[in-house]
Write an enzyme that holds these catalytic residues in place. Structure first.
Site, PDB file in Angstrom:
ATOM      1  N   SER A  15       0.843  -1.204   0.000  1.00  0.00           N
ATOM      2  CA  SER A  15       0.000   0.000   0.000  1.00  0.00           C
ATOM      3  C   SER A  15       0.877   1.253   0.000  1.00  0.00           C
ATOM      4  CB  SER A  15      -0.844  -0.071   1.282  1.00  0.00           C
ATOM      5  OG  SER A  15      -1.464   1.151   1.580  1.00  0.00           O
ATOM      6  N   ASP A  36       4.477  -7.687   3.852  1.00  0.00           N
ATOM      7  CA  ASP A  36       3.387  -6.907   4.453  1.00  0.00           C
ATOM      8  C   ASP A  36       2.516  -7.853   5.275  1.00  0.00           C
ATOM      9  OD1 ASP A  36       2.218  -3.844   3.398  1.00  0.00           O
ATOM     10  OD2 ASP A  36       0.916  -5.075   4.671  1.00  0.00           O
ATOM     11  N   TYR A 160       4.332   8.298  17.892  1.00  0.00           N
ATOM     12  CA  TYR A 160       4.739   8.256  16.477  1.00  0.00           C
ATOM     13  C   TYR A 160       6.076   8.981  16.273  1.00  0.00           C
ATOM     14  CZ  TYR A 160       4.246   8.675  11.373  1.00  0.00           C
ATOM     15  OH  TYR A 160       4.440   8.605  10.012  1.00  0.00           O
ATOM     16  N   LYS A 164       9.751   7.587  14.893  1.00  0.00           N
ATOM     17  CA  LYS A 164      10.402   8.119  13.692  1.00  0.00           C
ATOM     18  C   LYS A 164      11.733   8.792  14.032  1.00  0.00           C
ATOM     19  CE  LYS A 164       7.269   6.688  10.880  1.00  0.00           C
ATOM     20  NZ  LYS A 164       7.594   5.611   9.916  1.00  0.00           N
ATOM     21  N   THR A 195      -1.940   8.826   0.874  1.00  0.00           N
ATOM     22  CA  THR A 195      -1.868   7.357   0.870  1.00  0.00           C
ATOM     23  C   THR A 195      -3.096   6.877   1.654  1.00  0.00           C
ATOM     24  OG1 THR A 195      -0.729   7.188   2.992  1.00  0.00           O
ATOM     25  CG2 THR A 195       0.680   7.418   1.047  1.00  0.00           C
TER      26      THR A 195
HETATM   27  N1  LIG Z   1       1.525   9.185   4.240  1.00  0.00           N
HETATM   28  C1  LIG Z   1       2.222  10.117   4.845  1.00  0.00           C
HETATM   29  O1  LIG Z   1       1.895  11.322   4.796  1.00  0.00           O
HETATM   30  C2  LIG Z   1       3.472   9.758   5.621  1.00  0.00           C
HETATM   31  C3  LIG Z   1       4.243  10.803   6.133  1.00  0.00           C
HETATM   32  C4  LIG Z   1       5.394  10.496   6.835  1.00  0.00           C
HETATM   33  C5  LIG Z   1       5.775   9.188   7.024  1.00  0.00           C
HETATM   34  N2  LIG Z   1       5.011   8.182   6.532  1.00  0.00           N
HETATM   35  C6  LIG Z   1       5.465   6.802   6.783  1.00  0.00           C
HETATM   36  O2  LIG Z   1       5.568   6.124   5.556  1.00  0.00           O
HETATM   37  C7  LIG Z   1       5.359   4.717   5.770  1.00  0.00           C
HETATM   38  C8  LIG Z   1       4.308   4.225   4.794  1.00  0.00           C
HETATM   39  O3  LIG Z   1       3.084   4.870   5.118  1.00  0.00           O
HETATM   40  P1  LIG Z   1       1.854   4.986   4.113  1.00  0.00           P
HETATM   41  O4  LIG Z   1       1.324   6.347   4.232  1.00  0.00           O
HETATM   42  O5  LIG Z   1       2.245   4.432   2.790  1.00  0.00           O
HETATM   43  O6  LIG Z   1       0.815   4.030   4.880  1.00  0.00           O
HETATM   44  P2  LIG Z   1      -0.025   2.776   4.410  1.00  0.00           P
HETATM   45  O7  LIG Z   1      -0.916   2.457   5.564  1.00  0.00           O
HETATM   46  O8  LIG Z   1      -0.612   2.989   3.068  1.00  0.00           O
HETATM   47  O9  LIG Z   1       1.080   1.635   4.270  1.00  0.00           O
HETATM   48  C9  LIG Z   1       1.695   1.026   5.378  1.00  0.00           C
HETATM   49  C10 LIG Z   1       1.807  -0.475   5.101  1.00  0.00           C
HETATM   50  O10 LIG Z   1       2.512  -1.064   6.207  1.00  0.00           O
HETATM   51  C11 LIG Z   1       1.899  -2.313   6.470  1.00  0.00           C
HETATM   52  N3  LIG Z   1       2.185  -2.738   7.842  1.00  0.00           N
HETATM   53  C12 LIG Z   1       1.683  -2.219   9.000  1.00  0.00           C
HETATM   54  N4  LIG Z   1       2.146  -2.916  10.047  1.00  0.00           N
HETATM   55  C13 LIG Z   1       2.968  -3.891   9.559  1.00  0.00           C
HETATM   56  C14 LIG Z   1       3.741  -4.924  10.155  1.00  0.00           C
HETATM   57  N5  LIG Z   1       3.752  -5.132  11.488  1.00  0.00           N
HETATM   58  N6  LIG Z   1       4.476  -5.733   9.350  1.00  0.00           N
HETATM   59  C15 LIG Z   1       4.455  -5.567   8.000  1.00  0.00           C
HETATM   60  N7  LIG Z   1       3.729  -4.605   7.371  1.00  0.00           N
HETATM   61  C16 LIG Z   1       2.994  -3.775   8.149  1.00  0.00           C
HETATM   62  C17 LIG Z   1       0.401  -2.062   6.228  1.00  0.00           C
HETATM   63  O11 LIG Z   1      -0.319  -3.265   6.052  1.00  0.00           O
HETATM   64  C18 LIG Z   1       0.442  -1.177   5.004  1.00  0.00           C
HETATM   65  O12 LIG Z   1       0.367  -1.934   3.807  1.00  0.00           O
HETATM   66  C19 LIG Z   1       4.973   4.575   7.244  1.00  0.00           C
HETATM   67  O13 LIG Z   1       6.122   4.201   7.980  1.00  0.00           O
HETATM   68  C20 LIG Z   1       4.531   5.965   7.629  1.00  0.00           C
HETATM   69  O14 LIG Z   1       4.710   6.221   9.016  1.00  0.00           O
HETATM   70  C21 LIG Z   1       3.866   8.433   5.840  1.00  0.00           C
END
Ligand SMILES: NC(=O)c1ccc[n+]([C@@H]2O[C@H](COP(=O)([O-])OP(=O)(O)OC[C@H]3O[C@@H](n4cnc5c(N)ncnc54)[C@H](O)[C@@H]3O)[C@@H](O)[C@H]2O)c1
Length: 254
Positions: A15, A36, A160, A164, A195
């Protein structure tokens, strides 16, 4: 590093940011395995991009090792690891007089921080032991995902931001540890990206978050995150750094 025919692992690749990264790497000819916990999405996305899927929970060491074993049996020892698995937990230190539930704090650290370290250390040990011919100057590249919340966490982001901040903190020492093996280590600190994690917020909130970004005045796209992954992989001099990708946003307290 050239990625064509190179084995790559993307955690959280079912995702969002990880999904776009897995697609980018597969389109460039890498042999991608998505790790995942979401089996349905993971299998569907892997089929779509021509990669494979392993159900891996990054908090479970046996699951991580089994996933790496299976990916290696299919594609050989992986040289690229992108850690995107993560959760967004919100909660103030005190809510209605009660302290933040410790289990929720621990779970956030367990997935976002310890999970990242677990996969990267297991990945690196295999790659270091494999004795592969270098590609250019290097053996491999690790990229983990921090957040701008590592630097300016908002109200309710203690857990969180802690998780990070740990990723930012580990990046240089891990790069130093792995330098002797020819493995580069970097992190990306995204601002606000559209996302599924972000889509869970009401549309007005998403809009206002986008408008708070100086330029471009919108949320980032997962494809733009993947473009930075591509740049880091292709440039051998980028090492030991966390790079913000955020349209100059600096998070306000709330
Ligand atoms: N979207 C944003 O604005 C944003 C900003 C800063 C950081 N991030 C970071 O980017 C990363 C991806 O986030 P995203 O927005 O794509 O979220 P998302 O929810 O679309 O994707 C995260 C994925 O991680 C998987 N996941 C969760 N727990 C898990 C585990 N224990 N083992 C394996 N897989 C696991 C979920 O099933 C999911 O597919 C995250 O670490 C998030 O903290 C996102």
């Amino acid at each position: 590093m050239e990625v064509k025919n190179v084995a790559a692992i993307v955690t959280g690749g079912a995702s969002g940011l990880g999904g776009a990264t897995a697609a980018m790497l597969a389109a460039k000819g890498a042999k991608v395995t998505i790790f995942d916990v979401n089996e349905e999405l993971g299998n569907a996305h892997a089929a779509k991009i021509g990669g494979s899927f392993q159900k891996v929970d990054v908090t479970n060491e046996e699951s991580v090792i089994a996933g790496l074993d299976a990916a290696q049996a299919a594609n050989g020892v992986a040289r690229i690891l992108v850690n995107c698995a993560g959760i967004a937990h919100g909660g103030r230190v005190i809510t209605k007089g009660a302290a933040h539930p410790l289990a929720a704090y621990r779970r956030t650290i367990e997935i976002n921080l310890i999970g990242t370290f677990s996969v990267l250390s297991q990945f690196a040990a295999r790659l270091a032991a494999a004795g592969l011919e270098p590609i250019g100057e290097e053996q491999g590249v690790i990229i983990s995902t921090a957040s701008v919340a590592a630097y300016e966490g908002q109200i309710g982001q203690a857990a969180y931001s802690s998780s990070k901040g740990g990723i930012v903190g580990m990046t240089l020492p891990v790069a130093r540890d792995l330098a002797q093996y020819g493995i580069r280590v970097n992190a990306i600190a995204p601002g606000l990206f559209i996302t599924p994690m972000m889509e869970s917020l009401p549309i007005e909130v998403q809009k206002s978050l986008g408008e708070n970004t100086p330029f471009p005045k919108r949320l980032g796209t997962a494809k733009e995150y993947a473009m930075l992954v591509d740049s880091i992989i292709s440039n051998p001099m980028i090492n030991g750094e966390t790079i913000r990708i955020d349209g100059a946003v600096r998070l306000a307290p709330r």
